[in-house]
Design a protein around this motif. Structure first.
Motif: not given
Length: 496
Positions: A154-170
């Motif tokens: 089944l699809p396992v999707v990585p969502v690479n957005a750790p908090g320290f990289v930027g703001s909520k909009n990013l």
């Protein structure tokens, strides 16, 4: 991490963003992200932004690879709703501990969690979110997701957005990149048609999308995918076969709209479903885009007929509120698309806008506000709590429309308040939504509680002394003692 940095730079250099195009090369590399506040919780980081965009995909399991607090701060901070699956309401986390970090057990624990979710729930896909901790210790999320997808089918999707990289909009935009890279275009539908569209940036808050979809259904327009509101994984995977798209909140998913246009020739237009005029214009623009893509031009006539019918019904309902609300003053403390769409909607029935914030609004949003209000003095970037309180306590507005964070400022100023942000309890989109918004404003302003709370409190009033003086010596002595103690005479006593 190098691939993540490349994605971030690509998102910063967004050619479809007017604000980004207006910068020089050096400023463009810095992007739009504001410096993060250490210790900030929900609402501030890229992880939170990514979760906001993807969690309303209702049949997907959302797994947070992080300590428990990361999921606790981000879970369910929006009022999105589902018409079917409820799996998205279940909170999944690997609950990483200090021992897991020290012993290097993060990746193994993640793989085990994916297997348990697959066996217990059988979702069509699993989205995996790393956070600051797991990104800093170097867990290879993409490798684990790839191996798990092969192992479990089944699809396992990585969502690479750790908090320290930027703001909520990013984080919003990084979530769009994850959909583009791993989801959109992975399934070919067998029922594609000339009237299929995508709605992007619509979160179905309080079921708002359900007030708009029946209008499109009556026109024979099928929503192939609403991203992310009340979405299904299969719908998003087939979204590349839509003929046109509408952007509801461009600051969130403009990169998704632009790249889908480049890859699959899906033209998009930005619009709003708030207010009667804007809803009608949005329906017209969608129909016109479909005609340009080859749909039968007769849809334009049907669209105008539908608009005329719905507008007549809405204006008839609103006529009852106009005498009660015309001339009432509203202060808007919101941002994004609501900073201009709600302004336009309220002015249509004679409500005066004494101020609107433009926080998180794009350059285009600000230009629309200037055209509507024709006065820059009513526009503010961000108003401090002290200034908001001063404005309300001086009776410069009859009601404030904002999010839950500033409700207590209005309550302290004894001013009516209505929630129009993501936590709101009522849908305000479409023709029926506009009527509901006006009804709620009317209920708030004319609620008798405000007259009561503005009256002096009983303890602020001294009881009136009866004109007859006490007749006994003991009573007279007691009164003199009390008067001496408080420094008053009998003549000083009186009511409020």
């Amino acid at each position: 991490m190098s691939s993540l940095r490349a994605k971030i730079q690509d998102v910063f250099n967004e050619p479809a963003c007017e604000q980004n195009r207006g910068k020089d090369a050096k400023a463009r590399k810095k992007g739009c992200s504001k410096p993060l506040t250490p210790g900030a919780a929900a609402g501030g980081c890229a992880f939170d932004g990514a979760k906001i965009v993807l969690q309303p995909i209702t049949d997907v399991a959302h797994l947070i690879h992080a300590p428990l607090a990361c999921e606790g701060n981000s879970w369910d901070n929006r009022g999105a709703t589902s018409s079917g699956p409820t799996l998205w309401r279940t909170s999944f986390t690997t609950d990483l501990t200090e021992l897991d970090v020290v012993m290097g057990q993060g990746e193994r624990k993640l793989f085990k969690a994916i297997r348990e979710i697959k066996e217990a729930y059988g979702p069509p896909a699993i989205f995996v979110y790393p956070t600051c901790v797991t990104a800093l210790i170097g867990d290879d999320i993409e490798a684990v997701c790839k191996r798990a997808a092969e192992k479990f089918g089944l699809p396992v999707v990585p969502v690479n957005a750790p908090g320290f990289v930027g703001s909520k909009n990013l984080g919003n935009k990084l979530a769009g990149e994850a959909l583009l890279e791993h989801v959109v275009g992975t399934v070919e539908p067998d029922d594609a048609g000339p009237y299929d569209i995508n709605i992007l940036g619509e979160f179905n808050l309080s079921g708002e999308f359900w007030l708009v979809k029946p209008l499109l259904d009556r026109l024979g327009i099928r929503v192939r995918a609403c991203i992310p509101g009340d979405a299904r994984y299969f719908d998003i995977a087939c979204a590349h076969r839509a003929q046109a798209a509408m952007m509801v909140c461009s600051t969130a998913l403009i990169n998704l709209a632009r790249k889908m246009e480049q890859r699959w020739d899906i033209p998009f237009v930005e619009g709003s479903f708030y207010g009667i005029t804007d809803t009608s214009e949005a329906l017209r623009q969608i129909s016109q885009l479909l005609v340009k893509k080859g749909a039968d031009p007769e849809i334009l006539g049907r669209t105008e007929a539908l608009i005329a019918e719905e507008e007549a019904i809405a204006w008839k309902k609103l006529a009852a509120y106009r005498p009660r609300l015309e001339g009432k003053r509203v202060l808007l403390n919101t941002g994004g698309v609501k900073s201009w769409s709600v302004v336009h909607a309220l002015m249509e029935i004679g409500i005066e806008i004494v101020g609107t914030s433009v926080k998180k609004s794009t350059v285009e949003d600000k230009e629309r506000i200037k055209q509507i209000l024709k006065d820059d003095n009513h526009i503010f970037e961000q108003m401090a709590a002290r200034e908001l309180y001063a404005m309300l306590s001086e009776n410069k507005a009859d009601i404030m429309l904002s999010g839950g964070r500033t409700q207590f400022i209005a309550l302290k100023a004894k001013t009516p308040w209505l929630d129009i942000n993501q936590e709101r309890q009522h849908p305000y989109a479409g023709y029926d939504g506009m009527v509901e918004l006006v009804r709620q404003i009317d209920l708030a302003i004319h609620n008798p509680i405000w007259r009561q709370v503005r009256e002096p409190a009983p303890w602020d009033c001294q009881p009136a002394v009866r004109e007859e003086l006490p007749s006994t010596k003991s009573e007279t002595a007691t009164l003199h003692a009390v008067q001496e103690f408080v420094g008053t005479t009998a003549d000083d006593f009186g009511g409020c």
